[in-house]
Write a protein that holds these residues in place. Structure first.
Motif, PDB file in Angstrom:
ATOM      1  N   UNK A 147       0.589  -1.123  -0.065  1.00  0.00           N
ATOM      2  CA  UNK A 147       0.010  -0.051   0.056  1.00  0.00           C
ATOM      3  C   UNK A 147       0.826   1.276   0.178  1.00  0.00           C
ATOM      4  N   UNK A 148       2.054   1.158   0.507  1.00  0.00           N
ATOM      5  CA  UNK A 148       2.910   2.426   0.739  1.00  0.00           C
ATOM      6  C   UNK A 148       3.647   2.466  -0.591  1.00  0.00           C
ATOM      7  N   UNK A 149       3.546   1.636  -1.630  1.00  0.00           N
ATOM      8  CA  UNK A 149       4.522   1.713  -2.732  1.00  0.00           C
ATOM      9  C   UNK A 149       3.485   2.343  -3.911  1.00  0.00           C
ATOM     10  N   UNK A 150       4.407   2.630  -4.999  1.00  0.00           N
ATOM     11  CA  UNK A 150       3.574   3.037  -6.215  1.00  0.00           C
ATOM     12  C   UNK A 150       3.147   1.821  -6.817  1.00  0.00           C
ATOM     13  N   UNK A 151       1.764   1.432  -7.117  1.00  0.00           N
ATOM     14  CA  UNK A 151       1.245   0.119  -7.666  1.00  0.00           C
ATOM     15  C   UNK A 151       0.022   0.151  -8.456  1.00  0.00           C
ATOM     16  N   UNK A 152       0.064  -0.765  -9.171  1.00  0.00           N
ATOM     17  CA  UNK A 152      -1.324  -0.785 -10.195  1.00  0.00           C
ATOM     18  C   UNK A 152      -1.925  -1.942 -10.119  1.00  0.00           C
ATOM     19  N   UNK A 153      -3.136  -2.174  -9.966  1.00  0.00           N
ATOM     20  CA  UNK A 153      -3.780  -3.472  -9.961  1.00  0.00           C
ATOM     21  C   UNK A 153      -4.075  -3.937 -11.199  1.00  0.00           C
ATOM     22  N   UNK A 154      -3.822  -5.257 -11.346  1.00  0.00           N
ATOM     23  CA  UNK A 154      -4.359  -5.865 -12.792  1.00  0.00           C
ATOM     24  C   UNK A 154      -5.276  -6.923 -12.325  1.00  0.00           C
ATOM     25  N   UNK A 155      -6.509  -6.646 -13.197  1.00  0.00           N
ATOM     26  CA  UNK A 155      -7.666  -7.387 -12.823  1.00  0.00           C
ATOM     27  C   UNK A 155      -7.685  -8.605 -13.577  1.00  0.00           C
ATOM     28  N   UNK A 156      -6.944  -9.632 -13.272  1.00  0.00           N
ATOM     29  CA  UNK A 156      -6.720 -10.647 -14.535  1.00  0.00           C
ATOM     30  C   UNK A 156      -7.933 -11.599 -14.765  1.00  0.00           C
ATOM     31  N   UNK A 157      -7.649 -12.523 -15.686  1.00  0.00           N
ATOM     32  CA  UNK A 157      -8.584 -13.625 -16.142  1.00  0.00           C
ATOM     33  C   UNK A 157      -9.968 -13.245 -16.382  1.00  0.00           C
ATOM     34  N   UNK A 158      -9.823 -11.821 -17.473  1.00  0.00           N
ATOM     35  CA  UNK A 158     -11.002 -11.088 -17.867  1.00  0.00           C
ATOM     36  C   UNK A 158     -11.837 -12.079 -18.732  1.00  0.00           C
ATOM     37  N   UNK A 159     -11.031 -13.231 -19.392  1.00  0.00           N
ATOM     38  CA  UNK A 159     -11.633 -14.352 -20.301  1.00  0.00           C
ATOM     39  C   UNK A 159     -12.680 -15.312 -19.729  1.00  0.00           C
TER      40      UNK A 159
END
Ligand code: GDP
Ligand code: MG
Length: 477
Positions: free
Chosen positions: A343-355
């Protein structure tokens, strides 16, 4: 390059370690097209002529010409290799000494035999970086430029190479030299005013003008270049991304997709990746280091715990954390545990398995972890999604370093440390000047700042520093 050379030359003259003739194999040893042996020093031509037999007789060798001929063992007259040899007279050479280069066939036996013969003919085996060290000692390049040579050799990306080339060309040296010159001017003015005050009890210099001059001609530009260090680090060392998420969310699959090859083991079994796996790829000319980690999860076994410990360490060092969530399964406490670690880092969420049929939405993630998080929905198994994700990374994170890479001068860590010390001394000088009574102390501080700048250029003879820098080179450079 520039006005700094007389300084460098003046500081380094008198070193006599440069009087012998050195040689080394300059290309990687192994089977290949051409292997090059370099000889530098006063005896370079004499050494070569003991072994080299040109096809058409030419004596003495003319400078900057290529000769065809054979290397023969002087003892037996046996031919060792058919070669092309070039002789370059001083001072228009890499080291500013006479240089001979022998282009042999590349192979272990050939190169080591020719090297042996050159050694027997009177040359000495060069130490790592000794050719470049001589270029520096003879004032052809300054120390920052010599360091750029290492960076050029090590560059793994186009942008990193460009940045290093700018330093080799002398862009940093010219700036440092001009600051040094300005400081010297201010110091002279200050010294004169101190003497003058003692004689006439008068105040001939305007301290206000002087502080302004210091501020504009040195302090500000120095601050600006230090600022460039951090962003520039990405061009030089690469942009580090670490993949985290609970087991089985697709981290290793994403690693392989970004690298475009199977690097990490992908299985449907949770806990397959137990150590941190590192590899890199080039994105828009920038080196991207990618670290695949063991999933962070509760109640791991012993080996997995070690993996998790390493994961946390890589998270702390990363420029960007990619947090993968499996969109086809509900969020769990394990996802929360990952969130807590990043949480204290620079991050991006990848919401995977969209297939697969979705069990969680972007909204669910935002409700649970906050609405300000950047979320990318994708399937890492879909090549189009991977392409879009690459574009997203460039747009969101690499734009600034890319723009910098076009023109900025990026100091290395050693330069940065010298610049910081110089800046601190200049700020002290600035404060002293403002309280106009401490002219002598201010002059001392200016002197300290100047010495830091000189150490970037290598004007200050410091054998330990030179040893440390040139030890990073390979033999033959
Ligand atoms: N359907 C689908 N399966 C995926 C996707 N990404 C990964 N997987 C599968 O999920 C399983 C775990 O993947 P892996 O990359 O090993 O996950 P890791 O444990 O996070 O490294 C493997 O069977 C993958 O093939 C995806 O986008 N869609
Ligand atoms: Mg894995």
């Amino acid at each position: 390059m520039t006005s700094c050379h007389p300084v460098v030359a003046a500081c380094t003259m008198g070193s006599n370690s440069q009087e012998d003739t050195i040689c080394a194999i300059a290309t990687p040893i192994g089977e290949g097209g051409i292997g090059i042996l370099k000889i530098s020093g006063p005896e370079a031509s004499a050494v070569a002529q003991k072994l080299f037999h040109p096809t058409s007789a030419t004596c003495p060798l003319e400078s900057h010409r290529l000769y065809h001929g054979w290397i023969r063992d002087p003892a037996s007259a046996h031919p060792v290799d058919e070669v092309l040899l070039s002789y370059m007279a001083a001072p228009h050479t890499y080291t500013r000494e006479p240089v001979v280069e022998i282009n042999c066939h590349s192979g272990y036996a050939v190169l080591s035999r020719v090297l042996e013969l050159v050694l027997e003919a009177g040359a000495r085996l060069a130490e790592p970086g000794e050719f470049t060290r001589r270029a520096f000692l003879h004032g052809r390049i300054d120390l920052s430029q010599a360091e750029a040579v290492i960076e050029i050799v090590r560059s793994r990306s186009e942008q990193g190479l460009r940045a290093a080339n700018r330093i080799l060309r002398g862009d940093l040296s010219r700036k440092v030299e001009s600051w040094r010159h300005n400081i010297l001017g201010l110091q002279a003015e200050l010294e004169a005013s101190i003497d003058f005050c003692e004689d006439l009890e008068d105040e001939p210099v305007n301290p206000h003008l002087m502080t302004q001059d210091l501020q504009e001609s040195v302090l500000r530009p120095l601050e600006a270049i230090l600022h460039q260090y951090e962003e520039g680090r990405i061009l030089r060392e690469g942009f580090t991304m670490v993949l985290v998420g609970k087991p089985n969310v697709g981290k290793s699959s994403l690693m392989n997709a970004l690298l475009r090859r199977d690097r990490a083991i992908v299985t449907p079994l949770p806990g397959t990746t137990r150590d941190v796996i590192e590899d890199s790829f080039i994105l828009s000319g920038i080196l991207v280091r990618l670290l695949d980690t063991a999933g962070i999860r509760q109640r791991p076994d012993e080996i997995e715990s070690l993996g998790i410990e390493r994961t946390l360490k890589s998270v702390a060092e990363a420029d960007l954390v990619l947090w993968l969530i499996d969109g086809s399964r509900p969020l769990t406490g394990e996802d929360d545990a990952v969130y807590d670690q990043i949480v204290s880092r620079r991050y991006v969420v990848l919401l995977n398995k969209a297939d697969l049929p979705a069990r969680i939405s972007v909204q669910d993630v935002q409700e649970r972890y906050g609405s300000s998080v950047a979320i990318v929905v994708l399937s890492v198994l879909n090549p189009d999604d991977i392409e879009s994700f690459r574009d997203f990374l460039i747009g969101a994170f690499l734009q600034d370093p890319l723009a910098m890479g076009q023109s900025m001068i990026i100091p290395n860590l050693r330069h940065k440390e010298c610049l910081e010390q110089a800046l601190a001394a200049l700020r002290r000088a600035h404060n002293l000047l403002q309280s106009s009574t401490y002219g002598e102390l201010a002059s001392l501080e200016l002197g300290a700042a100047r010495r830091q700048l000189e150490s970037i250029l290598g004007c200050v003879p410091d054998e330990d520093l030179l040893d440390r820098i040139f030890a990073q080179f390979c033999v033959g450079k």
